[in-house]
Structures are given as structure tokens and as C-alpha cells.
Motif scaffolding. Structure first.
Motif, mmCIF file in Angstrom:
data_model
loop_
_atom_site.group_PDB
_atom_site.id
_atom_site.type_symbol
_atom_site.label_atom_id
_atom_site.label_comp_id
_atom_site.label_asym_id
_atom_site.label_seq_id
_atom_site.Cartn_x
_atom_site.Cartn_y
_atom_site.Cartn_z
ATOM 1 N N GLY A 186 1.082 -1.240 0.220
ATOM 2 C CA GLY A 186 0.124 -0.071 0.165
ATOM 3 C C GLY A 186 0.701 1.120 0.116
ATOM 4 O O GLY A 186 2.158 1.268 0.138
ATOM 5 N N GLU A 187 0.232 2.270 -0.425
ATOM 6 C CA GLU A 187 0.931 3.472 -0.400
ATOM 7 C C GLU A 187 1.475 4.095 1.124
ATOM 8 O O GLU A 187 0.854 3.549 2.036
ATOM 9 N N SER A 188 2.111 5.170 1.390
ATOM 10 C CA SER A 188 2.550 5.671 2.418
ATOM 11 C C SER A 188 1.025 6.133 3.238
ATOM 12 O O SER A 188 0.229 6.764 2.985
ATOM 13 N N GLY A 189 1.233 5.760 4.611
ATOM 14 C CA GLY A 189 0.014 6.063 5.402
ATOM 15 C C GLY A 189 -1.054 5.206 5.144
ATOM 16 O O GLY A 189 -2.307 5.436 5.931
ATOM 17 N N ALA A 190 -1.094 4.043 4.531
ATOM 18 C CA ALA A 190 -2.242 2.938 4.042
ATOM 19 C C ALA A 190 -2.476 2.040 5.374
ATOM 20 O O ALA A 190 -3.343 1.684 5.451
#
Length: 207
Positions: A186-190
Motif C-alpha cells: 500500500g501507499e504511505s499511510g495506508a
């Protein structure tokens, strides 16, 4: 696609890339649509989308930036968990996935299956999804499933990261001793780090 059919229309500007719309009319090479408004009295401007090259209306035509919308789920459908797995949706494409995940998110259901893949949405708040009782319910379901016990007609538990961890554990501890890996991306902060912690907690609890 006949008049009155609801579809998703792609737009390159605005916060939402896909807007729920309704077909007004159809010609040989295009369709006319209007956006669906929550206010039934509001008049929406009619716009046109061309037929994609190489397609024919009588053969299931495809129009530029247009995808068929799924019918809204009833309360009984939601209670039965019809949308627990998006594979069961009649139409599965980008706007259908976004709508299904969004609807579940606003019901406090942050996990959704797509076949064997679990989609998770970071709620950015604490939810009562990881209690000892919930962990135990997934542990018991996994144990009964691995031993072919329990009620086969019982409604399965909903999608959860515990289910992913449990299936990996059961495969690893089976007679075949299959090596397992859980890919969390997932992307950053997911929420990848938190999800990893939850998986490790479940595995250490069982182990």
C-alpha cells in the motif's frame, strides 16, 4: 445500455473521477447522459459520450469513459454480506470497486475480499475490530475449517486480516507443511505497519 440505465462516467476534473449518471437517449454512435443528483428536483445538464471505435450498440457497445453501475444493495443484502467479496458483484471495474469499498467504509467495514486478496482501508480511528473475542471467533472458525468440523451451512465470518493470518497458519501447520508468505502492500499511510502488527499478534497467539 438503454434509456434509464445508470452508469459511471469518468471526468478528468473534480474531486471524484467517476460520477453516477443516467442514460437519457442513445443514437447509432453516441449516448446522451445526465448526472444523477441527490436532489430529485435539480436539473442536470445533458452531455454526450461517443461510441468507442470498433464497437457496435447491438453487440454490447462500449462508450468513452462509461461503465455500467451495479444495482444498490438492499438492507437484507447488506445483512447477508453480499458485498463481502467483490467477485460477486455483477460488474467489477474501477468505479464499481471504489463504490463498494466506499460504501463498506462508511458502514464501519474496512475490509473487503476480492477473491483471495483482502483490501483494507485505513479508518484513521480506533475501531473495535481486534478484541480478544473477535480474534477467538476467527481462530475457532479456522480450526473447524481445517478439521472439516462445524456447521457447513453457517454464515462465514466477514473479511478480516485475522482470516488471512489464520489461513496462512493453517496451511503452514498442515500435513504438507506448506511455506507461507503474506504480502502487505500500500501507499504511505495506508496502514501497512499496523496490519503487520495485527498479523504477527494473531500468529503468535495461535503459535
Amino acid at each position: 445500455m438503454e434509456a434509464g440505465t445508470r452508469v459511471w462516467c469518468y471526468q478528468s476534473s473534480g474531486e471524484d473521477p467517476w460520477i453516477l449518471s443516467e442514460i437519457v437517449d442513445r443514437s447509432a454512435d453516441s449516448i446522451q447522459l445526465k448526472h444523477v443528483s441527490e436532489n430529485d428536483d435539480a436539473e442536470s445538464e445533458v452531455f454526450t459520450r461517443p461510441l468507442l471505435t470498433g464497437t457496435k450498440p447491438e453487440e454490447g457497445a462500449k462508450y468513452e469513459g462509461v461503465e455500467l453501475a451495479n444495482a444498490p444493495l438492499s438492507e437484507s443484502d447488506i445483512h447477508e454480506g453480499v458485498d463481502n467479496d467483490m467477485i460477486s458483484l455483477q460488474h467489477l471495474h474501477e468505479p464499481a470497486i471504489l463504490q463498494a469499498v466506499s460504501d463498506r467504509y462508511f458502514r464501519g467495514e474496512i475490509y473487503t475480499w476480492t477473491g483471495p486478496v483482502l483490501i483494507a482501508v485505513n479508518p484513521f480511528q480506533r475501531l473495535p475490530l481486534y478484541t480478544r473475542e473477535i480474534l477467538e471467533s476467527y481462530r475457532q472458525e479456522g480450526l473447524f475449517r481445517s478439521q472439516n468440523l462445524g456447521d457447513s451451512t453457517a454464515k462465514p465470518l466477514g473479511p478480516h486480516v485475522y482470516s488471512i493470518a489464520d489461513r496462512s497458519y493453517r496451511q503452514m501447520m498442515s500435513e504438507q507443511r506448506k511455506s507461507q508468505s503474506v504480502l502487505i502492500s500500500g501507499e504511505s499511510g495506508a496502514g501497512k505497519t499496523e496490519t503487520t502488527k495485527i498479523v504477527m499478534l494473531y500468529l503468535t497467539t495461535l503459535g
